[in-house]
Scaffold this active site. Structure first.
Site, PDB file in Angstrom:
ATOM      1  N   TYR A 166       2.420 -11.975  -1.523  1.00 32.42           N
ATOM      2  CA  TYR A 166       0.986 -12.211  -1.678  1.00 32.42           C
ATOM      3  C   TYR A 166       0.705 -12.724  -3.077  1.00 32.42           C
ATOM      4  O   TYR A 166       1.336 -12.316  -4.047  1.00 32.42           O
ATOM      5  CB  TYR A 166       0.153 -10.993  -1.279  1.00 32.42           C
ATOM      6  CG  TYR A 166      -0.058  -9.895  -2.264  1.00 32.42           C
ATOM      7  CD1 TYR A 166       0.878  -8.902  -2.445  1.00 32.42           C
ATOM      8  CD2 TYR A 166      -1.244  -9.819  -2.984  1.00 32.42           C
ATOM      9  CE1 TYR A 166       0.647  -7.858  -3.321  1.00 32.42           C
ATOM     10  CE2 TYR A 166      -1.479  -8.778  -3.860  1.00 32.42           C
ATOM     11  CZ  TYR A 166      -0.520  -7.802  -4.037  1.00 32.42           C
ATOM     12  OH  TYR A 166      -0.756  -6.779  -4.906  1.00 32.42           O
ATOM     13  N   THR A 212     -13.040   6.720  -0.910  1.00 36.52           N
ATOM     14  CA  THR A 212     -13.554   6.319  -2.223  1.00 36.52           C
ATOM     15  C   THR A 212     -14.802   5.483  -2.027  1.00 36.52           C
ATOM     16  O   THR A 212     -15.052   4.960  -0.935  1.00 36.52           O
ATOM     17  CB  THR A 212     -12.515   5.461  -2.985  1.00 36.52           C
ATOM     18  OG1 THR A 212     -12.204   4.318  -2.184  1.00 36.52           O
ATOM     19  CG2 THR A 212     -11.257   6.256  -3.265  1.00 36.52           C
ATOM     20  N   ASP A 249      -4.675   2.801  -3.355  1.00 42.82           N
ATOM     21  CA  ASP A 249      -3.378   3.430  -3.132  1.00 42.82           C
ATOM     22  C   ASP A 249      -3.120   4.509  -4.181  1.00 42.82           C
ATOM     23  O   ASP A 249      -2.529   5.540  -3.881  1.00 42.82           O
ATOM     24  CB  ASP A 249      -2.274   2.375  -3.158  1.00 42.82           C
ATOM     25  CG  ASP A 249      -2.564   1.236  -2.196  1.00 42.82           C
ATOM     26  OD1 ASP A 249      -3.110   1.493  -1.108  1.00 42.82           O
ATOM     27  OD2 ASP A 249      -2.277   0.080  -2.552  1.00 42.82           O
ATOM     28  N   ALA A 302       0.811  -1.212   0.000  1.00 42.59           N
ATOM     29  CA  ALA A 302       0.000   0.000   0.000  1.00 42.59           C
ATOM     30  C   ALA A 302       0.847   1.267   0.000  1.00 42.59           C
ATOM     31  O   ALA A 302       0.599   2.193  -0.782  1.00 42.59           O
ATOM     32  CB  ALA A 302      -0.934  -0.012   1.213  1.00 42.59           C
ATOM     33  N   ASP A 304       1.120 -14.529   2.345  1.00 38.13           N
ATOM     34  CA  ASP A 304       2.160 -15.317   3.018  1.00 38.13           C
ATOM     35  C   ASP A 304       3.212 -14.308   3.460  1.00 38.13           C
ATOM     36  O   ASP A 304       4.299 -14.216   2.920  1.00 38.13           O
ATOM     37  CB  ASP A 304       2.734 -16.360   2.051  1.00 38.13           C
ATOM     38  CG  ASP A 304       3.882 -17.137   2.682  1.00 38.13           C
ATOM     39  OD1 ASP A 304       4.033 -17.100   3.915  1.00 38.13           O
ATOM     40  OD2 ASP A 304       4.646 -17.771   1.920  1.00 38.13           O
ATOM     41  N   TYR A 358      -7.997  -1.114   7.235  1.00 41.78           N
ATOM     42  CA  TYR A 358      -8.117  -2.184   8.239  1.00 41.78           C
ATOM     43  C   TYR A 358      -8.097  -3.549   7.555  1.00 41.78           C
ATOM     44  O   TYR A 358      -8.844  -3.793   6.612  1.00 41.78           O
ATOM     45  CB  TYR A 358      -9.410  -2.015   9.054  1.00 41.78           C
ATOM     46  CG  TYR A 358      -9.639  -3.185   9.965  1.00 41.78           C
ATOM     47  CD1 TYR A 358      -8.795  -3.430  11.041  1.00 41.78           C
ATOM     48  CD2 TYR A 358     -10.697  -4.076   9.743  1.00 41.78           C
ATOM     49  CE1 TYR A 358      -8.995  -4.518  11.867  1.00 41.78           C
ATOM     50  CE2 TYR A 358     -10.904  -5.157  10.557  1.00 41.78           C
ATOM     51  CZ  TYR A 358     -10.042  -5.386  11.625  1.00 41.78           C
ATOM     52  OH  TYR A 358     -10.230  -6.472  12.427  1.00 41.78           O
TER      53      TYR A 358
END
Lengths: 339, 339, 339, 339, 339, 339
Positions: free
Chosen positions: B90, B240, B280, B36, B106, B169
């Site tokens: 990931y 957004t 992002d 991110a 992972d 989150y």
């Protein structure tokens, strides 16, 4: 009739840049799976000998893909355990000329490394089976895997299975001091011992090898094997011999000692496709030969020819046919087109 | 003149089957990197605004490849730390029609997740810089990263930097109970707050949002923003709004509250290439707009148009040009060939 | 407990240019395998229901690769026959917009098409099994396959298995005149009949369907089902309904009649990845639902949702998870990322 | 019998990142060839109408590959010239959603751009031929190509060939001021004029178009066509109409005026694969229709349907079959599988 | 001036896993085309010598793609026949080291194998042509192809064409007993005989070769050639000599007898890319040399050097330039970059 | 501490068919970047020595991609110029066995070739830098680049930088007559001269080399170096020696003269991956060694080992690690896996 084999260990995701690219040069990775014991299982299934593979996989699509890769080639995975956090990974780069191939491990905290004693019901798994194979990599994964390996060999012995071990010392996983007592205890249950060299015998197992490094490799292998048999009850001792001329070209041969006589295969000059898994192809092919009750000479010739051919196969898994192995044993390495 | 931004977080190896294949169907994976905060840094560098990225990478070729991916796009990585065991990974699968995209993490035990307080010299890093951006993912990686994030925001505030946060989150990393106090403390230092929705406000931050779920999304956003400002000293609140018609088609718009007025972008109907990293791109583009001192309306329009276009880009990183964003803001979404 | 299913038919090599290329534009072909009955077997195994596949394969590496593709996904192939000259092939081209997908068959003289009565020991295969599934493609392959199919259904019925049939009339393999008596005889042994439309009923099976083409599709399906039950002893009649807006976008729904009531699924608007095999995913999923003893409504909803999702999967084989089907049945087709 | 067509222009190397990648994201490029006039030639050859292509290519393997790409599809390249320095290149990026496709030219100093008057023996080339087609791109390449184009049209007219022109104004190659006199002179020799819109008529050709922009597009096209015929002796005036909803979805239709009546095709809603070359497919298909002496309505319907289908084809070249065009003309755009 | 050559035979679809993968390891196949006689035609066209190819292709996109592959390289395919059921296929696996390359045929019932006498108008085809080339593969495809080959050679001889034959015995297509009378009859019409070794002469043609296997290969070739000339009226007898050190490395040379003298090329040590089609490149290059009226020594040197270089080319077709052949004939095999 | 290096030249787009395909066989091209001076910069940055690259790039996405390729590997590109028409291109084909690799240039009119004197502010660039490296390719690009190179070396010398030059005569860019005076003037400012062989000395620089071609290569190199030092003030003279056994296998060694003594590296036998850029890797590695103040013997050994290893790397850029170079210098070329 074929005899049922069980292998146990870690199957990893293998990720590799295409061609000769490095990890810093690529934007795609070839995705296969590999692990020493699974590779042995694939070799046996590939020749038609029933083989079960025991391990633990995370319950996600990577765990599924790993198991599928074995099912595809006929390995029985019906008794694997599911759970844990992740699948271990190893990255490889192809070598060429003077540049060596690279293996980069990311295997810590894999599902199988986190296994605990008692999780695997060995008695049930070994029911009706004839042979158990493990390697020195699994006990190196941690205390849990080491304890479970000991459970396996003791149960196997009690139930009358033949036990084989590929020593496979990996210095990145444990020290020689840590490996010594663990491997010594495990080897007490082993019938067929593969891959114990002078370094392993001296530094890990604590032998004093006479004239270490003196003589040609066959006489040294015989001396080593005889030394090992003073302590362990191995029925067979076997090893391979690699001469690394470069990453592109290797010499390859193998030796077997059956407690009485010494047998040596021809040496092959190999132009390399992928050497990873060749030692496992040797193990799997030697097990196949012994299960087929080939003569010792034919056994070591079979295992050497098969593992020679494995160097021409991409990936960990052995995709060489029986017919191809037999043709090479018969002397045909000419590469004539098979139409 | 441009103002210098610093971002901090985890950059992961992103592995993805080509096309619409699943992980159980592929034998190759596209290899890129994403995270991110790094994605925000890339957006800024992509528009020409200087941006530094701070993280910790393992000293191996994967760590190098990760850093290279940022250097390539102009992000300053000169102050990253080297060490630790592994890079987080990931895996993604592209979605289509009713089948949702999948992200499989992972990332445990990555180098950055193992960071300890004091490892990063924030004073030195922030010297001469104007803005610090972080997300709610980093403190969720563990106690070390949470503590280091707190070091960062307190140092940044002391040194007069503007601080922005994308709430982000992630329920797989921590519970709402664990996130609550950590995020509340961090938000005390934040000027620009992005991505706090009703769920986050109520369940994590403990607000009581009036008429939750009542009214249209813009009036609810205004109510939420006003509620947040009762506790925090945010200069800007932005978010957004995604309408998921299917994995292939989405609606997309954005809203901004500057403490006085409420600004809303047009809604775009998007045919999807890759939605990962679009939020992002919104953050990075909003930061760029605020650094350029665009009007609030132009700022939210810029960020919405840019992140709309990001949906047409493969990979986490924003490769959309300023000219393309400006053309879309001017109303041209016709897809005419640019010759 | 799961109930054991057996399917029987032809598995073909599927060769396809990548992306939207035509066969005259490509220099590589994606290589997978597919066939109506094998696709059904994969669907069942994919959901965890044991399924055996019976066919005949040439003893070469293509036959092995075909069988491996099923083993990989958990289908039991232990009783396939080996022999014959070749594996059948089909080439596909992806369609897009107004351009239809193309299927080009090269399946004549395949091993399974050359099978002879008596080659398959159906009594042994059906021992301990609960369900037999076939399609109208297999008897169309030639007299041998038709006779073997008849052996199968009669043996299955004698041994108490449930029998299901996907009608699947293929005009390139046989005429309506040829198909009529063969299919009529086979349908006498069928419990669950799938895919019989008005055309098939009238032109092949010789029914006179009242008000053909009059009324909406659900009332016409009910009328057709009731007509069929005047002659056959079907426990269930099911079909899917495709609305082809273009090669890129389709409507999709399904209907079930259980002899008493009529059940209809929601209609899904689908943006296409690969429609080949969607009907087979419907069959396999319906069988799964019936074996799970879902209610009729849940059964048709499950089969419709699963086959809707299959349109997002490349290749013949169904790689959709139970969790994904259940999420769509619960109404979530939004394509939100599953992290 | 078919009538022989000659086209003349520049064939470029087309380089394109795979999928939706940008040039800054890729490490491979798809390699094809394309150019407006060659694309027309391919369309004709694709339908079985003999067509020769005239251009000049460098004597290297890229020139050979370019010519091979036309020979492969049946275009006669026996009279191309060899020499010059380089082949022109254009790079493309696929667009998606609101992001437009990009074309980046690197065509200066190509072999054909350096051609000089007198190099091509038009009398010999046109011997036994019936039709000559060119576009407004070729004269824009430089003074040499403009002069050679004028040689071509005057010779063609003298030898009794029908002459067609696709106006194709390219602002990157020349200004409207430069294009005006050159195109006006060339159009004096043209029978079939394609692609002249209000902008071209007013700004380049200097017409005063009544009520520019007033009325629906068909009445405006008729007004424009009638205006053009006051000055030029066109037998046919045709154009396409694109409605760009986004880079992913377009509306597409076409119109024809034969000096007496006005004909309009249906409008197609197209989900995009590759729009480059669609206008050329329209030209080539219209020429085919006129050579086949279809009625005007059938001609414009054929050309519109064919060029609609071209949007589903990768690359510049038209790979749509006559049967597919005819099926779409007959109303079938449902995308049903053609088995 | 060049002399016009006609070749006749079967062109197959060639499917091959990428790199060194086996058919059981791949999910994509490289798609090219190849066949002994077409390969010869490509060699000639590649050097600029006009060549027509005669065969029969199914009227589908694979037949079109096959023909396109020849048109692309300049072979005249204007007189091929269209019809029949399918195109023949062959699968290959690349060999490496001791593992031999594999060729797996699926060519039965191809369009050309089903051809009947009288279908081809040889008189029309040979009008204005100078040379006819065939191989022993075509008559082995079945009675129809054998009869049509006999029609071809008798017509060719009657019309004054030179006839060449590459013997190419394929044991999978017919027995030595079946081949004997057919090949003997055909060879009566042959001027240039290629590829008849001691095995073929003795077992198929029924010669008694003196001292079979005695002496070096050149003296044995001379003895064989002289023996053949006792029965047949060959103007030239030629063959290649391959020494298979492994699948990766071969020795390669060639010999020619012109009825008077014996000529031998240098031997090349070749590191392999693709050996399939090398013998055909030898034939095509020898024909080119004879048509160019090179001296016998230059002819065999040209053909040997060209076919040596073909081993470095992927696929059946010869893409070696005249300049490259001449450089190697002049002694430069150093692999210096040609900038 | 490291010393700052500046290099200056042309960076080209490198396009290459995959594997061993030729440009006439491929439909995709691998896309990388390369150029002699940039390759040197990458080598230095790869070892961790700061290096700036100066050139001029077109303001488009290809220019950006080129610069990104250097930034990715840590080269400082902050002072490159933007503008001009195009980026130069070179196409390569991989060689194999007796077939040489091919390089096809399309570099005329590139942005850097159009540079004019005064465009680059050398004083600013050289501020704080220690070393300037150029090659004989840049002045060959045209009068502008030659003049700018002269500006560079004179400014560098005035500011006290060490200057190195790789002679790199390219006959396709200029004649020996044109190169003579330009290179002679430039060499007056050079300290470290690389790649001047007997041909260059005699034909371009006008030396009379005693006993040209007589003696072994080391004595001839010493004689040549001594001759050069009679005219120029070189501190070091170095060169590499390639023995081309074939395109697949080469011998490789290097020699250095430091004005007093002569040093020679071991010779390596190399199985080839990609030889393009190996000479540049030698230069960059020699510069690194001299900047590290290695002894002369260690310097030439380092540069020879590094450039030997570069032959195993795809692309122009050196991706060999310091550890790998040091291992080879220590004698380990065995290609053992680095786990």
């Amino acid at each position: 009739v074929n005899k049922q084999v069980v292998t146990f260990g870690e199957l990893m995701l293998r990720l590799e840049p295409p061609g000769f690219a490095r990890l810093t040069q690529t934007n795609s990775l070839n995705m296969t799976f590999g692990g020493a014991e699974a590779n042995v299982a694939v070799s046996l299934a590939n020749y038609g000998n029933p083989c079960s593979y025991i391990s633990k996989f995370p319950s996600n699509s990577l765990g599924t893909a790993a198991v599928n890769s074995l099912r595809q080639l006929g390995v029985d995975t019906g008794q694997v355990l599911w759970g844990g956090d992740r699948i271990g990974i190893y990255y490889t780069e192809n070598g060429a000329a003077q540049r060596a191939p690279v293996v980069l491990y990311d295997r810590a905290n894999s599902a199988i490394a986190q296994i605990k004693p008692g999780e695997i019901n060995w008695s049930e798994i070994f029911h009706g089976k004839n042979w158990f194979h493990f390697t020195g990599i699994t006990p190196a994964l941690g205390e849990g895997p080491a304890a479970v390996t000991l459970e396996a060999v003791t149960t196997a012995k009690n139930m009358g299975l033949t036990v084989s071990c590929d020593f496979n010392y990996r210095s990145k996983l444990w020290s020689v001091e840590a490996a010594g007592p663990v491997m010594t205890e495990l080897l007490n249950y082993v019938d067929v011992a593969i891959g114990i060299g002078e370094m392993e015998a001296e530094q890990i197992l604590g032998f004093s090898v006479n004239d270490h490094g003196v003589g040609d490799c066959s006489s040294r292998f015989r001396a080593l094997a005889e030394t090992l048999l003073q302590k362990f009850k191995f029925s067979h001792v076997a090893t391979t011999q690699r001469n690394g001329y470069s990453a592109s070209d290797n010499g390859w041969s193998a030796m077997l000692y059956d407690g009485k006589d010494f047998y040596q295969s021809p040496e092959y000059n190999i132009h390399m496709v992928d050497r990873v898994g060749s030692g496992d192809a040797f193990c799997g092919s030697l097990l196949y030969a012994l299960l087929q009750e080939y003569t010792p000479q034919k056994s070591i010739d079979f295992a050497a020819a098969a593992s020679c051919l494995k160097h021409s196969i991409q990936g960990d898994y052995n995709h060489v046919t029986l017919a191809e192995v037999e043709a090479l044993m018969a002397g045909d390495g000419s590469g004539r087109i098979r139409r």
